[in-house]
Design an enzyme around this catalytic site. Structure first.
Site, mmCIF file in Angstrom:
data_model
loop_
_atom_site.group_PDB
_atom_site.id
_atom_site.type_symbol
_atom_site.label_atom_id
_atom_site.label_comp_id
_atom_site.label_asym_id
_atom_site.label_seq_id
_atom_site.Cartn_x
_atom_site.Cartn_y
_atom_site.Cartn_z
ATOM 1 N N ASP A 182 23.169 -15.792 54.552
ATOM 2 C CA ASP A 182 23.656 -16.762 55.412
ATOM 3 C C ASP A 182 22.990 -16.714 57.014
ATOM 4 O O ASP A 182 23.327 -16.403 57.747
ATOM 5 C CB ASP A 182 24.974 -16.524 55.812
ATOM 6 C CG ASP A 182 26.279 -17.430 56.428
ATOM 7 O OD1 ASP A 182 25.321 -17.993 57.311
ATOM 8 O OD2 ASP A 182 27.647 -18.048 55.750
ATOM 9 N N HIS A 183 22.811 -18.311 57.113
ATOM 10 C CA HIS A 183 21.443 -18.322 58.342
ATOM 11 C C HIS A 183 22.885 -18.341 59.610
ATOM 12 O O HIS A 183 22.430 -18.429 60.844
ATOM 13 C CB HIS A 183 20.330 -19.640 57.933
ATOM 14 C CG HIS A 183 19.527 -18.869 59.626
ATOM 15 N ND1 HIS A 183 19.650 -17.788 59.920
ATOM 16 C CD2 HIS A 183 19.129 -20.017 58.889
ATOM 17 C CE1 HIS A 183 18.478 -18.109 60.749
ATOM 18 N NE2 HIS A 183 17.745 -19.145 59.619
ATOM 19 N N ARG A 184 23.845 -18.489 59.186
ATOM 20 C CA ARG A 184 24.888 -19.277 60.217
ATOM 21 C C ARG A 184 25.222 -17.227 61.338
ATOM 22 O O ARG A 184 25.454 -16.836 61.915
ATOM 23 C CB ARG A 184 26.646 -19.337 59.776
ATOM 24 C CG ARG A 184 26.144 -21.025 59.645
ATOM 25 C CD ARG A 184 27.709 -21.195 58.573
ATOM 26 N NE ARG A 184 27.707 -20.395 58.048
ATOM 27 C CZ ARG A 184 29.234 -20.073 57.055
ATOM 28 N NH1 ARG A 184 29.800 -21.527 57.340
ATOM 29 N NH2 ARG A 184 29.294 -19.707 55.971
ATOM 30 N N LEU A 210 22.972 -14.005 60.169
ATOM 31 C CA LEU A 210 22.568 -13.436 59.915
ATOM 32 C C LEU A 210 20.624 -14.236 60.271
ATOM 33 O O LEU A 210 20.220 -15.192 59.804
ATOM 34 C CB LEU A 210 21.920 -12.307 58.642
ATOM 35 C CG LEU A 210 22.494 -11.823 58.467
ATOM 36 C CD1 LEU A 210 23.308 -11.778 56.801
ATOM 37 C CD2 LEU A 210 23.084 -10.571 59.067
#
Ligand code: CAO
Length: 437
Positions: free
Chosen positions: A409-411, A413
């Site tokens: 999850d780029h939010r 990591l």
């Protein structure tokens, strides 16, 4: 400077109507025609505008009060020293139901029009709460606010009386969107992507077909997979691990497990190695809270494992994987995947996971993007290992390489963290004797 009491003008047959919003406060500078309060009857919502430009000195109403024609609203100090003209009793302007947001009528309509001319601003009347399923219910000022922010009110659920959308609902919705759900009203109201309709095709026109209903598991998991796919900005970090020695060791030890009635699978080593990486990089063993403002880092390691069953995918969870040996994990994996295929898993067996692994290695493929199992923030996909020539110390040597695909999850990591995670995981697997045994 003249102080004038602004009163509720002629609002037609409406008496004892509720004040649902007070739009100004003492000290506010207001312009002529600026809305002061919103009142609502069973049939309509009206905004009462200011008869003049000036400063609010005193408020005489509050939300929840009942008012009729002549009820005092506030004391206004008119700008420019002039007096505030008495508000004539204008005929309320009835406009179409408020979607899309209707333009506020001009204060002075040409005399030639059928409407009576309005020389001073009068209340603007809107149809009251529309029936369920039709236009969203919000006061004109909230509509204006939403319009200024480009918010489609149809996407909101109102928290006010009778489901009315309030200014706070609009603010929360915008905050949720800015945070990128799952937060605020955007998440509460569900995702509403403005996409063209799904194509409706008569497939039989092009050849023979057979229609089969989806299994219960597929229908259920389909909704969650869809939510997770559209709601989480996924990025997949690909890497590979040299498992030549690990695989040799696994084969050597296989008979020990076999004697006890289970198989020593590669997956058991992957669970163990993942826990090691999660300990090293705790943000991967975490969840975003619903408001999207805090990261909840878990101090336990419950690893979900995707199991393919004839009815669809299920993800039973191995609890406290950090406290179990590779043999314990292999035994438990055999047991839960058997129970999964026999449809004997209980809901609790699939709850509480902190990280998941999806292995397609026994089937094939070189890489894929697994869908994150929300509210987890990462999932490890494993593909089929291959013997490949790897350049080592000046020569190509045959090594068994295992493809790893970490979706995150780029939010929460970023790419650097993901690359560190897979690099660490690969080294744990290739140097397994030091870390896993
Ligand atoms: N590379 C090469 N071979 C592999 C391998 C890999 N990464 N992983 C397993 N294998 C081999 C094993 O060695 C075994 O071979 P043998 O029968 O010759 O010993 C065979 O594949 C079967 O493996 P296994 O019995 O050890 O089972 P597994 O650990 O691969 O899988 C389970 C267990 C439950 C994960 C699996 O049955 C399953 O359901 N996989 C599908 C998961 C899935 O659908 N994920 C969803 C993807 S996204 O929607």
């Amino acid at each position: 400077m003249a102080l004038t009491e602004v009163k509720v003008p002629d609002i037609g047959d409406f008496k004892e109507v509720d004040v649902i919003e007070v739009l100004v406060k003492p000290g506010d500078a207001v312009r002529e025609e600026q809305s002061l309060i919103t009142v609502e009857s069973d049939k309509a919502t009206m905004e009462i505008p200011s008869p003049a430009t000036g400063v609010v000195k005193e408020l005489q109403v509050k939300t929840g009060d009942k008012v009729s024609q002549g009820s005092p609203i506030l004391v206004l100090e008119a700008a420019g020293g002039g007096t505030v003209a008495k508000v004539p009793s204008p005929t309320p302007q009835r406009v179409a139901p408020p979607v899309p947001t209707p333009p506020r009528p001009a204060p002075a309509a040409p005399a030639a029009q059928q409407m009576p001319p309005i020389s001073r601003p009068g209340p603007v009347l809107y149809e009251a709460a529309p029936a369920a399923g039709s236009a969203p219910h919000a006061s004109p000022s909230v509509r204006k606010f939403a319009r200024e922010l480009g918010v489609d009110l149809a996407r909101l659920k109102g928290s006010g009386p009778k489901g009315r959308i309030t200014q706070t609902d609009v603010q929360e919705f915008v905050k949720g969107v800015m945070r990128g759900a799952p937060a605020g009203s955007a998440a509460r109201g569900g995702f509403s992507l403005d996409l063209p309709d799904w194509p409706q095709v008569d497939f039989a026109r092009f050849g023979p077909v057979e229609t089969r209903p989806l299994s219960r598991i597929k229908k259920l998991s389909g909704g969650f997979l869809h939510r997770n796919w559209v709601g989480i900005p996924h990025v997949t970090q690909h890497d590979e691990a040299d498992i030549t020695e690990l695989e040799a060791h696994r084969k050597e030890q296989a008979h020990v497990a076999e004697k006890q009635g289970f198989k020593l699978t590669l997956l058991a080593f992957l669970v163990k190695a993942s826990v090691d990486a999660l300990r090293q990089f705790p943000d991967f063993n975490a969840s975003l809270d619903r408001a999207g403002e805090n990261l909840i880092v878990k101090k336990y390691y419950h690893v979900g494992v995707a199991v393919d069953t004839p009815d669809g995918l299920v993800v039973p969870v191995i609890r406290d994987a950090d406290r179990k040996s590779v043999f314990d994990l292999a035994r438990e994996l055999a047991e839960i995947s058997k129970r999964a295929r026999e449809k004997k898993l209980k809901p609790d067996d699939m709850r509480g996971g902190t990280f998941s692994i999806s292995s397609l290695g026994g089937i094939g493929g070189t890489a894929f993007t697994p869908i994150i199992n929300a509210p987890e923030v990462a999932i490890l996909g494993v593909s089929r290992s291959q013997m490949r020539p790897v350049y080592k110390e000046g020569a190509f040597v045959p090594r068994l390489m295992l493809p790893l695909s970490l979706a995150y999850d780029h939010r929460v990591l970023d790419g650097a963290a993901a690359a560190r995670f897979t690099t660490h995981l690969a080294s744990v697997l290739s140097e397994f004797r030091r870390t896993l045994l």
